[in-house]
Scaffold this motif. Structure first.
Motif: not given
Length: 88
Positions: A41-45, A47-53
């Motif tokens: 899955e997408p790396a947690i690094e 994914v954030d508020e500005d870059h959704r999964k």
């Protein structure tokens, strides 16, 4: 690559077009993969508020089931998360 990078890096669709029907072509595919049930899955690094999964997690087993189903839609398209989809 697309799933792990959350869409930052695009995967290339490989297609061969032979110039002549007289030519012989040999292609050898090799795959590097996780175990059958390990989730990619997408790396947690990334994914954030500005870059959704952007992609759901999936396994090699999911991919093989997709291939066996005969579905014409590319597997990567089945993993895309749309704005109305609940993320895992």
């Amino acid at each position: 690559k697309m799933v792990l990078s959350n869409g930052k890096y695009k995967s290339v669709l490989h297609r061969v077009i032979q110039e002549s029907s007289n030519e012989t072509r040999l292609s050898i595919a090799s795959f590097l993969s996780l175990g059958m049930d390990e989730v990619l899955e997408p790396a947690i690094e990334l994914v954030d508020e500005d870059h959704r999964k952007k992609y759901k997690g999936s396994t090699l087993r999911d991919f093989l089931k997709h291939l066996a189903s005969g579905e014409s839609k590319p597997f990567i398209e089945t993993l895309k998360i749309t704005s109305g989809t609940v993320e895992e």
